[in-house]
Scaffold this motif. Structure first.
Motif, PDB file in Angstrom:
ATOM      1  N   PHE A 101       0.595  -0.574  -0.043  1.00  0.00           N
ATOM      2  CA  PHE A 101       0.255  -0.085   0.000  1.00  0.00           C
ATOM      3  C   PHE A 101       1.093   0.925   0.224  1.00  0.00           C
ATOM      4  O   PHE A 101       2.388   1.292   0.576  1.00  0.00           O
ATOM      5  CB  PHE A 101      -0.562   0.234   1.464  1.00  0.00           C
ATOM      6  CG  PHE A 101      -2.166  -0.550   1.193  1.00  0.00           C
ATOM      7  CD1 PHE A 101      -3.203  -1.303   0.010  1.00  0.00           C
ATOM      8  CD2 PHE A 101      -1.987  -2.006   2.150  1.00  0.00           C
ATOM      9  CE1 PHE A 101      -3.764  -2.233   0.241  1.00  0.00           C
ATOM     10  CE2 PHE A 101      -2.515  -3.525   2.327  1.00  0.00           C
ATOM     11  CZ  PHE A 101      -3.225  -3.038   1.275  1.00  0.00           C
ATOM     12  N   ARG A 102       0.359   2.245  -0.747  1.00  0.00           N
ATOM     13  CA  ARG A 102       1.249   3.209  -1.149  1.00  0.00           C
ATOM     14  C   ARG A 102       1.724   3.399   0.383  1.00  0.00           C
ATOM     15  O   ARG A 102       3.114   4.825   0.804  1.00  0.00           O
ATOM     16  CB  ARG A 102       0.169   4.533  -1.808  1.00  0.00           C
ATOM     17  CG  ARG A 102       1.586   5.149  -2.321  1.00  0.00           C
ATOM     18  CD  ARG A 102       1.116   6.368  -3.240  1.00  0.00           C
ATOM     19  NE  ARG A 102       0.058   5.869  -4.234  1.00  0.00           N
ATOM     20  CZ  ARG A 102       1.224   5.407  -5.197  1.00  0.00           C
ATOM     21  NH1 ARG A 102       2.674   5.501  -5.740  1.00  0.00           N
ATOM     22  NH2 ARG A 102       0.700   4.848  -6.649  1.00  0.00           N
ATOM     23  N   GLU A 103       0.774   4.638   1.661  1.00  0.00           N
ATOM     24  CA  GLU A 103       0.334   4.724   2.780  1.00  0.00           C
ATOM     25  C   GLU A 103       1.632   3.773   3.584  1.00  0.00           C
ATOM     26  O   GLU A 103       2.307   4.763   4.656  1.00  0.00           O
ATOM     27  CB  GLU A 103      -0.708   5.288   3.375  1.00  0.00           C
ATOM     28  CG  GLU A 103      -1.112   3.149   3.571  1.00  0.00           C
ATOM     29  CD  GLU A 103      -2.795   2.516   4.008  1.00  0.00           C
ATOM     30  OE1 GLU A 103      -3.001   2.905   5.061  1.00  0.00           O
ATOM     31  OE2 GLU A 103      -3.221   3.284   3.123  1.00  0.00           O
ATOM     32  N   GLU A 104       2.469   3.176   2.968  1.00  0.00           N
ATOM     33  CA  GLU A 104       3.272   1.889   3.461  1.00  0.00           C
ATOM     34  C   GLU A 104       4.879   2.263   3.269  1.00  0.00           C
ATOM     35  O   GLU A 104       5.788   1.401   4.037  1.00  0.00           O
ATOM     36  CB  GLU A 104       2.722   0.472   4.380  1.00  0.00           C
ATOM     37  CG  GLU A 104       1.505   0.997   5.337  1.00  0.00           C
ATOM     38  CD  GLU A 104       1.286  -0.511   5.591  1.00  0.00           C
ATOM     39  OE1 GLU A 104      -0.199  -0.533   6.671  1.00  0.00           O
ATOM     40  OE2 GLU A 104       1.115  -1.276   4.320  1.00  0.00           O
ATOM     41  N   HIS A 105       4.920   2.849   1.964  1.00  0.00           N
ATOM     42  CA  HIS A 105       5.704   2.562   1.187  1.00  0.00           C
ATOM     43  C   HIS A 105       7.336   3.088   1.383  1.00  0.00           C
ATOM     44  O   HIS A 105       8.634   2.619   1.711  1.00  0.00           O
ATOM     45  CB  HIS A 105       5.760   2.749  -0.395  1.00  0.00           C
ATOM     46  CG  HIS A 105       5.888   4.862  -0.120  1.00  0.00           C
ATOM     47  ND1 HIS A 105       5.139   5.235  -0.334  1.00  0.00           N
ATOM     48  CD2 HIS A 105       6.522   4.944  -1.425  1.00  0.00           C
ATOM     49  CE1 HIS A 105       5.210   6.547  -0.447  1.00  0.00           C
ATOM     50  NE2 HIS A 105       6.133   6.930  -1.130  1.00  0.00           N
ATOM     51  N   THR A 128       7.898   2.934   4.974  1.00  0.00           N
ATOM     52  CA  THR A 128       8.380   2.303   6.258  1.00  0.00           C
ATOM     53  C   THR A 128       8.823   1.687   5.218  1.00  0.00           C
ATOM     54  O   THR A 128      10.015   0.464   5.510  1.00  0.00           O
ATOM     55  CB  THR A 128       6.992   1.700   6.967  1.00  0.00           C
ATOM     56  OG1 THR A 128       6.256   2.580   7.451  1.00  0.00           O
ATOM     57  CG2 THR A 128       7.426   0.660   7.798  1.00  0.00           C
ATOM     58  N   PHE A 153       9.445  10.688  -1.260  1.00  0.00           N
ATOM     59  CA  PHE A 153       7.597  10.038  -1.460  1.00  0.00           C
ATOM     60  C   PHE A 153       7.224   9.831  -2.901  1.00  0.00           C
ATOM     61  O   PHE A 153       7.267  10.696  -3.293  1.00  0.00           O
ATOM     62  CB  PHE A 153       6.883  10.800  -0.244  1.00  0.00           C
ATOM     63  CG  PHE A 153       5.349  10.536  -0.446  1.00  0.00           C
ATOM     64  CD1 PHE A 153       4.759   9.728   0.509  1.00  0.00           C
ATOM     65  CD2 PHE A 153       4.213  10.781  -1.719  1.00  0.00           C
ATOM     66  CE1 PHE A 153       3.493   8.981   0.313  1.00  0.00           C
ATOM     67  CE2 PHE A 153       2.949  10.116  -1.435  1.00  0.00           C
ATOM     68  CZ  PHE A 153       2.284   9.715  -0.129  1.00  0.00           C
ATOM     69  N   ALA A 213       4.900   9.475  -5.103  1.00  0.00           N
ATOM     70  CA  ALA A 213       3.278  10.274  -5.291  1.00  0.00           C
ATOM     71  C   ALA A 213       2.416   9.588  -6.245  1.00  0.00           C
ATOM     72  O   ALA A 213       1.044   9.186  -6.705  1.00  0.00           O
ATOM     73  CB  ALA A 213       2.642  11.556  -5.777  1.00  0.00           C
ATOM     74  N   ASP A 235      -2.687   2.660  -4.126  1.00  0.00           N
ATOM     75  CA  ASP A 235      -3.555   2.768  -3.607  1.00  0.00           C
ATOM     76  C   ASP A 235      -5.019   2.741  -2.674  1.00  0.00           C
ATOM     77  O   ASP A 235      -5.748   1.926  -2.627  1.00  0.00           O
ATOM     78  CB  ASP A 235      -4.287   4.652  -4.740  1.00  0.00           C
ATOM     79  CG  ASP A 235      -3.272   4.969  -4.958  1.00  0.00           C
ATOM     80  OD1 ASP A 235      -1.782   5.456  -4.595  1.00  0.00           O
ATOM     81  OD2 ASP A 235      -3.786   6.011  -6.506  1.00  0.00           O
ATOM     82  N   THR A 236      -4.998   3.034  -1.577  1.00  0.00           N
ATOM     83  CA  THR A 236      -6.262   3.092  -0.489  1.00  0.00           C
ATOM     84  C   THR A 236      -6.639   4.034  -0.100  1.00  0.00           C
ATOM     85  O   THR A 236      -6.485   5.560  -0.297  1.00  0.00           O
ATOM     86  CB  THR A 236      -5.979   2.185   1.157  1.00  0.00           C
ATOM     87  OG1 THR A 236      -4.912   2.705   1.111  1.00  0.00           O
ATOM     88  CG2 THR A 236      -4.717   0.477   0.354  1.00  0.00           C
ATOM     89  N   GLU A 237      -7.680   4.082   0.191  1.00  0.00           N
ATOM     90  CA  GLU A 237      -9.079   5.126   1.095  1.00  0.00           C
ATOM     91  C   GLU A 237     -10.399   4.616   2.216  1.00  0.00           C
ATOM     92  O   GLU A 237     -11.083   3.610   1.762  1.00  0.00           O
ATOM     93  CB  GLU A 237      -9.742   6.061  -0.520  1.00  0.00           C
ATOM     94  CG  GLU A 237     -10.330   7.397   0.418  1.00  0.00           C
ATOM     95  CD  GLU A 237     -10.482   7.890  -0.408  1.00  0.00           C
ATOM     96  OE1 GLU A 237     -11.991   7.880  -0.830  1.00  0.00           O
ATOM     97  OE2 GLU A 237     -10.297   8.680  -1.902  1.00  0.00           O
ATOM     98  N   ARG A 238      -9.073   5.214   3.583  1.00  0.00           N
ATOM     99  CA  ARG A 238     -10.432   5.140   4.498  1.00  0.00           C
ATOM    100  C   ARG A 238      -9.686   2.992   4.670  1.00  0.00           C
ATOM    101  O   ARG A 238      -8.773   2.926   4.218  1.00  0.00           O
ATOM    102  CB  ARG A 238     -11.885   5.077   4.165  1.00  0.00           C
ATOM    103  CG  ARG A 238     -12.301   6.318   4.323  1.00  0.00           C
ATOM    104  CD  ARG A 238     -13.685   6.941   5.103  1.00  0.00           C
ATOM    105  NE  ARG A 238     -14.285   7.884   4.757  1.00  0.00           N
ATOM    106  CZ  ARG A 238     -13.953   9.154   3.618  1.00  0.00           C
ATOM    107  NH1 ARG A 238     -14.073   8.402   2.602  1.00  0.00           N
ATOM    108  NH2 ARG A 238     -14.108  10.402   3.765  1.00  0.00           N
TER     109      ARG A 238
END
Length: 200
Positions: A54-58, A60, A87, A89, A112-115
């Motif tokens: 997931f992009r939000e964890e990349h 890490t 980052f 994007a 990508d994820t949302e919520r």
């Protein structure tokens, strides 16, 4: 920058599991290997091996991997070094090697994820709960569900021969609800029609 895009010596599924199960991120096997994990055996040769993050964890993941591996961004047909703290994007693909001119060993695909929902980037109205996009082998290896992997294959700009072969191989193995989801998703992405719709 590197240009040796065919210099692949992919590691195995168990080796990927050993690397990523130690990381503080969510991950899944993707690509042809995901379909074969669903099947329970290898159906064809694979030139590479893909891992979804997931992009939000990349960032890490970069921190955890960069001590042992060298990571390159794949953008517009070019491979350039992914720098610490950068980052990503818009970049979706990361190629990984041991360093220098050593072969590529696995590829990371950022989604990508949302919520709590996964987003299909080619048609962002296609979404699914993150908890419902993967399955797990008896050994505990997570992999992308086959109908989602087939959407990635069928939804690309050009269906490759191996993607068509995978579709014909795995379509009879899909659960009815999975076929319905794949058909609905392809129809949404391609309202004018898609070559797989008749079979679905």
């Amino acid at each position: 920058m590197r240009t040796d895009i065919y210099n692949w010596k992919p590691i195995s599924v168990p080796e990927v599991n050993e690397i990523f199960s130690a990381l503080p991120v969510r991950w899944f096997i993707a690509g042809g290997w995901a379909l074969d994990l669903y099947l329970g055996r290898q159906s064809r040769a694979h030139a590479d091996i893909d891992v979804i993050l997931f992009r939000e964890e990349h960032l890490t993941a970069f921190k955890a991997l960069s001590g042992d591996w060298t990571l390159y961004k794949a953008e517009k047909g070019e491979l350039s070094l992914w720098e610490e703290g950068e980052f990503l994007a818009a970049t979706d693909d990361i190629w990984v090697c041991k360093g220098g001119d050593s072969p590529w060993v696995f590829q990371i695909m950022l989604v990508d994820t949302e919520r709590d929902s996964w987003i299909y980037k080619r048609e962002r109205s296609i979404r699914r709960e993150v908890s419902d996009i993967f399955m797990t082998t008896e050994e505990g290896i997570p992999f992308l569900k086959p109908e989602i992997q087939l959407l990635y294959k069928g939804g690309s700009s050009g269906i490759r021969e191996k993607d068509e072969r995978d579709f014909q191989t795995f379509l009879p193995l899909l659960e009815p609800h999975a076929k319905e989801w794949l058909a609905a998703s392809l129809k949404r992405q391609f309202p004018g029609g898609h070559p797989w719709m008749d079979d679905l």
